[in-house]
Scaffold this active site. Structure first.
Site, short mmCIF file in Angstrom:
data_model
loop_
_atom_site.label_atom_id
_atom_site.label_comp_id
_atom_site.label_asym_id
_atom_site.label_seq_id
_atom_site.Cartn_x
_atom_site.Cartn_y
_atom_site.Cartn_z
CG HIS A 1 6.40 -23.64 13.04
ND1 HIS A 1 6.24 -23.45 11.69
CD2 HIS A 1 6.52 -22.39 13.55
CE1 HIS A 1 6.26 -22.16 11.40
NE2 HIS A 1 6.43 -21.51 12.52
CD GLU B 1 10.40 -17.75 20.09
OE1 GLU B 1 10.87 -16.93 19.29
OE2 GLU B 1 9.18 -17.86 20.31
CG ASP C 1 5.69 -24.93 8.96
OD1 ASP C 1 6.66 -24.34 9.46
OD2 ASP C 1 4.93 -25.66 9.62
CG HIS C 2 9.95 -20.43 9.07
ND1 HIS C 2 8.85 -19.87 9.70
CD2 HIS C 2 10.89 -20.59 10.02
CE1 HIS C 2 9.13 -19.71 10.98
NE2 HIS C 2 10.36 -20.14 11.21
NE ARG D 1 -2.00 -1.89 3.42
CZ ARG D 1 -2.43 -2.20 4.62
NH1 ARG D 1 -3.67 -1.91 4.97
NH2 ARG D 1 -1.65 -2.81 5.49
#
Length: 508
Positions: free
Chosen positions: A260, A236, A197-198, A62
């Site tokens: 994941h 994490e 899905d990385h 945008r």
């Protein structure tokens, strides 16, 4: 190529397969994902000579800007976030093939401009170019963009392939995922759709199949007769940062477990496919997911738990709790930690618990799969001063350092028979003499090649949601407050209740 690479037989087979001339269109090209991951990944592919000889990139969002302004922004992103220092010659050549199409995602005129831009590239090349549309936008724009592409007839090209890559999250409930699949598949064929899905682009995930199916050492014991339990952890050490707006509506279960972590479970548990083709691999993963019973209402408390991080110390610094983070409502019931106990009701895995856990603000950052074998039945080694015989464990680490370790029992030097665990380790960086590529590099390249092996299929997505949806529904209907765990620790003590007697979580 260096002398080291020439002498190292393990780097054989790392060459890239050719890709048909392609124009890649990134919707949301000025967003965070594009800046931090996609543009640097595309540069690294260019650096390695993996992009097709004719490659063009069109950014769309945008924001109003010219082609040159977009190139400047891309240069800054690549310079800042690339895993290697950019080569000016390679970077300049890549930027030269970039264009920018501004407009809102529901603006029909923007899609007409995009159509003309794609046609211009083909006229310049003197040949048809494959087209790959990458949706790096907020999820609410996925169906909007898909339907606008269909209205402009951009979902098909008579003389080339057209593909669309859709980022996660693919719906926030089972009903939403089914509706999104329905709207996407009204415009594109399933063979054209690449739901990304990385995690599946990480070398360790792909290597899991190689370890299982290419080594006689593992597959004979890869079943309920020898394996005691399997733990999949995605921990994490960071908090939510500035993502409160997204995270408080998603939570740990939707953010990581539904996609994941269930994909990792599938790779651990699937049967060997007859051929390593996209559909045969995904057929086997769907079988695994359909073998996991959807949680019944009366067992949810026994198989799933959630919690939030409280104030604590991480890296020697005091950090706030989740409820004190900027933008988080003080009465939020969103989980920052989720743990599940799942069972797969088939011949290979009946009775083996699969433990999944993910959390923020834990002791450290690590993503791993731990396969624990059953203990040996021999007690002769238990003597004073001996650690004793511990069950063998196979640990596959996805991050931060990709690799595999196997724990074995060995004798401690000395006159007595004393046993302690020792590790055999394999690390990608040292074994293959090269840095492991970023997951997005592999996935972008596969999407342009049309290889869907590492992408999720529509029935796969819906099967994942059938497992998670009852838990989401129950948690949203259950008032708080949630259990708390101190930041920088192993997580909530309540998660221990999911484990069988004698089992314990691996230390994060």
């Amino acid at each position: 190529m260096t002398t080291t690479e020439l002498e190292n037989p393990l780097v054989e087979g790392l060459e890239r397969l050719p890709v048909h001339p392609t124009t890649l269109v990134i919707f949301g090209a000025t967003g965070d994902l594009s800046r931090r991951k996609l543009l640097p990944a595309i540069y690294n592919l260019a650096h390695e000579g993996a992009l097709p000889e004719r490659f063009n990139l069109v950014g769309s969002s945008r924001s109003r800007m010219s082609d040159d302004e977009f190139r400047d922004q891309a240069r800054e992103s690549i310079t800042r976030f690339s895993r290697r220092q950019p080569d000016p010659t390679v970077l300049d050549a890549l930027l030269e093939r970039m264009r920018y199409v501004p407009g809102s995602f529901d603006d029909a005129e923007a899609y007409k401009t995009l159509d003309a831009t794609l046609a211009g590239f083909e006229e310049e090349a003197g040949q048809p170019l494959n087209r790959c549309f990458y949706l790096s936008t907020a999820p609410e724009f996925f169906p909007v963009i898909v339907e606008r592409l269909g209205a402009q007839r951009l979902q098909h090209h008579d003389d080339a392939e057209v593909r669309i890559v859709i980022e996660k999250p693919f719906g926030t409930t089972l009903a939403e995922a089914e509706e999104l699949n329905h709207r996407v598949l009204r415009v594109f064929r399933e063979q054209q759709v690449f739901r990304i899905d990385h995690y599946l682009g990480k070398e360790t995930v792909q290597n899991l199949m190689a370890f299982r199916f290419a080594n006689g050492l593992f597959e004979p014991v890869w079943n309920r007769n020898y394996i005691d339990n399997i733990q999949i952890t995605a921990a994490e050490d960071i908090g939510i940062g500035t993502r409160a707006g997204y995270y408080d509506h998603a939570g740990a279960l939707r953010d990581l477990v539904q996609n994941h972590m269930l994909q990792l479970l599938c790779h651990v548990a699937m049967e060997p496919p007859v051929h390593f083709t996209a559909d045969e691999i995904r057929d086997e993963k769907v079988k695994v997911l359909r073998s996991i019973p959807a949680p019944a209402e009366d067992e949810l408390e026994r198989i799933a738990m959630r919690a939030q991080y409280a104030p604590g110390r991480v890296g020697g610094e005091d950090v706030p709790g989740y409820l004190q983070e900027e933008g988080v409502p003080p009465d939020s019931n969103t989980e920052t930690y989720a743990a599940l106990r799942l069972h797969i009701d088939n011949w290979r895995w009946a009775g083996v618990p699969f433990y999944l856990r993910t959390g923020k603000r834990l002791a450290r950052k690590v993503t791993e799969i731990a396969i624990t074998l059953k203990p040996v039945p021999h007690l002769a080694f238990q003597q004073d001063g001996s650690v004793g015989v511990r069950p063998n464990q196979l640990i596959l680490t996805l991050q931060p350092n990709e690799g595999v370790s196997l724990s074995l029992g060995a004798k401690i030097p000395g006159s007595r028979m004393r046993i302690r665990p020792v590790n055999m380790e394999f690390l990608y960086g040292t074994t293959f003499m090269s840095q492991s590529p970023e997951a997005y590099e592999r996935l972008i390249l596969d999407a342009m090649r049309g290889d869907a092996t590492l992408f999720t299929r529509n029935d796969e997505v819906e099967a994942q949601w059938r497992i998670i949806d009852p838990i989401v529904t129950r948690w949203e209907a259950t008032p708080g407050p949630l259990p708390q765990y101190e930041s920088g620790t192993q997580g909530p003590a309540e998660a221990d209740a999911l484990l069988d007697d004698g089992q314990r979580w691996r230390a994060v």
